[in-house]
Design a protein around this motif. Sequence first.
Motif, PDB file in Angstrom:
ATOM      1  N   GLY A 102      44.544  41.996  41.345  1.00  0.00           N
ATOM      2  CA  GLY A 102      44.197  43.264  41.971  1.00  0.00           C
ATOM      3  C   GLY A 102      43.499  44.211  41.012  1.00  0.00           C
ATOM      4  N   GLY A 103      44.015  44.309  39.795  1.00  0.00           N
ATOM      5  CA  GLY A 103      43.423  45.196  38.801  1.00  0.00           C
ATOM      6  C   GLY A 103      42.032  44.756  38.408  1.00  0.00           C
ATOM      7  N   TYR A 104      41.882  43.462  38.181  1.00  0.00           N
ATOM      8  CA  TYR A 104      40.557  42.946  37.825  1.00  0.00           C
ATOM      9  C   TYR A 104      39.595  43.115  38.993  1.00  0.00           C
ATOM     10  N   GLY A 105      40.084  42.848  40.202  1.00  0.00           N
ATOM     11  CA  GLY A 105      39.244  42.980  41.387  1.00  0.00           C
ATOM     12  C   GLY A 105      38.726  44.394  41.567  1.00  0.00           C
ATOM     13  N   LEU A 106      39.592  45.386  41.360  1.00  0.00           N
ATOM     14  CA  LEU A 106      39.189  46.783  41.505  1.00  0.00           C
ATOM     15  C   LEU A 106      38.107  47.147  40.490  1.00  0.00           C
ATOM     16  N   GLY A 107      38.351  46.798  39.233  1.00  0.00           N
ATOM     17  CA  GLY A 107      37.371  47.102  38.190  1.00  0.00           C
ATOM     18  C   GLY A 107      36.049  46.393  38.414  1.00  0.00           C
ATOM     19  N   ARG A 108      36.128  45.122  38.780  1.00  0.00           N
ATOM     20  CA  ARG A 108      34.909  44.338  38.981  1.00  0.00           C
ATOM     21  C   ARG A 108      34.098  44.852  40.164  1.00  0.00           C
ATOM     22  N   ALA A 109      34.773  45.276  41.224  1.00  0.00           N
ATOM     23  CA  ALA A 109      34.076  45.786  42.404  1.00  0.00           C
ATOM     24  C   ALA A 109      33.244  47.017  42.047  1.00  0.00           C
ATOM     25  N   ILE A 110      33.808  47.881  41.213  1.00  0.00           N
ATOM     26  CA  ILE A 110      33.099  49.101  40.809  1.00  0.00           C
ATOM     27  C   ILE A 110      31.954  48.776  39.855  1.00  0.00           C
ATOM     28  N   ILE A 111      32.251  47.984  38.826  1.00  0.00           N
ATOM     29  CA  ILE A 111      31.259  47.678  37.797  1.00  0.00           C
ATOM     30  C   ILE A 111      30.131  46.799  38.335  1.00  0.00           C
TER      31      ILE A 111
END
Length: 291
Positions: A236-245
């Motif tokens: 979830g944490g990686y997904g959130l960051g990756r979606a933004i970046i």
Amino acid sequence: MFALDAISFPNLGIMIENLPKSISIFGRFDIAFYGIIIGFGIALGYIVASFQAIRTGQDKEMYLDFAMYAVIISIIGARIYYVVFSWDDYKDDIVQIFNLRAGGLAIYGGVIGGIVTGFVYSKIKKIKFTLLADTACAGLLTGQIIGRWGNFFNREAFGDYTDSLLAMRLSTYDVNQNAITRKMLEMAEEGGYVGFIQVHPTFLYESVWNLCLLVIILLYTRHKKFGGEIFLIYMGGYGLGRAIIEGLRTDQLTIGSSGIAVSQMLALFLFTTSVLIILYNRVLLKKNKKK
């Protein structure tokens, strides 16, 4: 003006001159820094996973055995993922699919390969997949933190034009021409640095984001409420960051000609799914405590 193989962060006053993409061994063959960094990331990832295994009462040697299979399958998965969503670049020259020296690995393909390997491995070793995933994800995340710096040496995985504090300046000669946007060229001409582009260092953003996520995971490990929670926090944490970046990048892998960034969609799916599963399990735990 600076050398074609230099990288600078003008708003920070940082200049790195003559930064090659590879080193020559005895003048006979070259070794890409990207490969060296990936290798270092794998080694450090294993050390972190071993640390997690020890502090949770597991056999760290089991994770060395698992890593040997996971690394190979993950590389294959990363390559397949990249080729599938860049098929136009390979359909007329199939042999290039096997030319890893030319680059082309997608982290999500690697993650998928690692998960599949972990699931099969846990069945063979008769251990809980959730325990394996909770432990191994810290090592995987460490590899991602280090591995992103391979993009730095390769001058890739960057975003569109920016004049922010962390803006990075590169030679247009040294990057993939397909990743250069009209805005980058227009701002370069306006700013008087023609032949260079100034971009978001998205590799740096993701590396720092993942580092913060790793710290959270390491601190929370002994406080987890259920098996698999650490892995879900990672996803979830990686997904959130990756979606933004991912939204900043100009080299996105898209679904056909739709313009939809496949990695961004997958990232949002992983974030949403992980949050929902965590909330569901938390609710179940509360209900069981009341009984």
